[in-house]
Design a protein around this motif. Structure first.
Motif, PDB file in Angstrom:
ATOM      1  N   TYR A  22     -13.470  29.293  -4.850  1.00 21.95           N
ATOM      2  CA  TYR A  22     -13.068  30.537  -4.191  1.00 21.95           C
ATOM      3  C   TYR A  22     -11.930  31.241  -4.926  1.00 21.95           C
ATOM      4  CZ  TYR A  22     -15.987  29.246  -0.244  1.00 21.95           C
ATOM      5  OH  TYR A  22     -17.056  28.929   0.549  1.00 21.95           O
ATOM      6  N   PHE A  23     -11.363  30.577  -5.917  1.00 20.77           N
ATOM      7  CA  PHE A  23     -10.322  31.223  -6.717  1.00 20.77           C
ATOM      8  C   PHE A  23     -10.887  32.435  -7.449  1.00 20.77           C
ATOM      9  CE2 PHE A  23      -7.683  31.769 -10.514  1.00 20.77           C
ATOM     10  CZ  PHE A  23      -6.421  31.795  -9.948  1.00 20.77           C
ATOM     11  N   PHE A  24     -12.164  32.369  -7.756  1.00 25.87           N
ATOM     12  CA  PHE A  24     -12.807  33.428  -8.531  1.00 25.87           C
ATOM     13  C   PHE A  24     -13.439  34.444  -7.580  1.00 25.87           C
ATOM     14  CE2 PHE A  24     -13.063  29.381 -10.790  1.00 25.87           C
ATOM     15  CZ  PHE A  24     -12.326  29.682 -11.925  1.00 25.87           C
ATOM     16  N   PRO A  25     -12.927  35.666  -7.544  1.00 26.47           N
ATOM     17  CA  PRO A  25     -13.409  36.658  -6.568  1.00 26.47           C
ATOM     18  C   PRO A  25     -14.866  37.048  -6.762  1.00 26.47           C
ATOM     19  CG  PRO A  25     -11.899  37.679  -8.129  1.00 26.47           C
ATOM     20  CD  PRO A  25     -11.835  36.206  -8.380  1.00 26.47           C
ATOM     21  N   TRP A  26     -15.442  36.714  -7.915  1.00 26.19           N
ATOM     22  CA  TRP A  26     -16.847  37.045  -8.159  1.00 26.19           C
ATOM     23  C   TRP A  26     -17.780  35.893  -7.740  1.00 26.19           C
ATOM     24  CZ3 TRP A  26     -13.148  36.904 -12.100  1.00 26.19           C
ATOM     25  CH2 TRP A  26     -13.108  35.716 -12.841  1.00 26.19           C
ATOM     26  N   SER A  27     -17.242  34.840  -7.137  1.00 26.12           N
ATOM     27  CA  SER A  27     -18.079  33.727  -6.691  1.00 26.12           C
ATOM     28  C   SER A  27     -19.135  34.201  -5.700  1.00 26.12           C
ATOM     29  CB  SER A  27     -17.204  32.656  -6.027  1.00 26.12           C
ATOM     30  OG  SER A  27     -18.008  31.695  -5.354  1.00 26.12           O
ATOM     31  N   ASN A  28     -20.330  33.655  -5.802  1.00 21.48           N
ATOM     32  CA  ASN A  28     -21.410  33.990  -4.873  1.00 21.48           C
ATOM     33  C   ASN A  28     -21.079  33.624  -3.434  1.00 21.48           C
ATOM     34  OD1 ASN A  28     -23.039  34.994  -6.910  1.00 21.48           O
ATOM     35  ND2 ASN A  28     -24.074  33.044  -7.258  1.00 21.48           N
TER      36      ASN A  28
END
Length: 294
Positions: free
Chosen positions: A276-282
């Motif tokens: 979830y650190f990555f805002p582009w996560s599905n």
């Protein structure tokens, strides 16, 4: 080797820029009190836990699709994991900011950890945070009729137990849905019969040594027709005990929600949260879809 360092540098730079824009797109309300000392005599002498709230700074046009009547936004309450004896809400600022950027008012809850509290104290605090949110979130532009809960590991256990066990006084229709992320502790009764609690990880404090208490602490035994819609994530490489309890939980849930199946990801336990650190996560798109449908 040079290419590897260049890739890492570019990735770090991209993440830094992304976080900067996330900070600009959301507002954080820090250390909001949701408890009073009457909640628990055991924890009254300790500093009371608080919660953080993240909301979009501006209502962009694409946010209005959630509620065209009053423009209030759906709410997601997050409870962190950490084996019931570790963790801190401040670690998860990225989670709150990323969801706020996407139009979800996000509440990140702090709670008292073991050995200063047992599972029951924690569930009481989480349920109080849920009720506080229901009563107050409109002040932060949240829709009190669209409250969803999510939690990783021990946090998954706490949101499920506090919602599903009637003793914690969450009124029907308060919670619109639960998102369990590699949830631990869904059936502590069976787990602790095989692995009796000791002082290791303060389990003797968290759960006591009474099997009757273990059953009361297990969300699986409270599944019924009142259980809110549930979405589950499960890591293919997670702990075996989590795999077993989640599969048993889903089997029981099928009596009331026959179409629910865990979303399996090729990850171990900690990366199930780190993603979830990555805002582009599905995961963001999937959870927002679940929120829209419920």
């Amino acid at each position: 080797m040079k290419n590897t360092f260049l890739t890492l540098f570019l990735l770090f730079s991209l993440l830094t820029i992304t976080l900067m824009f996330s900070n600009c797109a959301s507002k954080k309300y820090e250390n909001v009190a949701y408890l009073d000392k009457a909640v628990s005599e055991k924890t009254a002498k300790e500093p009371l836990p608080t919660l953080n709230i993240f909301s979009p700074k501006k209502l962009k046009k694409n946010f209005k699709k959630f509620d065209s009547k009053n423009e209030k936004l759906p709410v997601l309450i997050f409870v962190h994991g950490g084996n019931w004896n570790s963790g801190d809400k401040e670690t998860y600022n990225f989670f709150g900011r990323n969801f706020a950027k996407k139009g979800i008012v996000t509440v990140v809850v702090g709670y008292t950890l073991s050995p200063k509290a047992n599972y029951d104290d924690m569930a009481k605090q989480v349920s109080t945070a849920i009720n506080w949110t229901k009563e107050n979130i409109a002040e932060y532009n949240g829709n009190s009729d669209k409250i969803f809960l999510t939690g990783h590991s021990a946090g998954g256990h706490l949101i499920a137990l506090s919602t599903m066990n009637p003793k914690y006084n969450i009124k029907d229709n308060t919670v619109s849905g639960l998102i369990l992320n590699d949830a631990a502790g869904l059936d502590m009764y069976n787990f602790l019969q095989e692995e009796p609690p000791t002082s290791n990880s303060s389990y003797d404090t968290t759960w006591t040594k009474d099997p009757k208490i273990w059953k009361k602490a297990s969300p699986i035994y409270y599944i019924d027709e009142q259980t809110p819609p549930i979405m589950l994530y499960l890591g293919k490489k997670t702990y075996e005990s989590i795999k077993v309890s989640n599969r048993d939980f889903v089997d029981s849930l099928h009596h009331f929600q026959p179409n629910v199946e865990p979303i399996l990801l090729n990850k171990s336990h900690i990366p199930m949260m780190v993603q979830y650190f990555f805002p582009w996560s599905n995961r963001y798109d999937e959870i927002i879809k679940f929120i829209k449908e419920n």
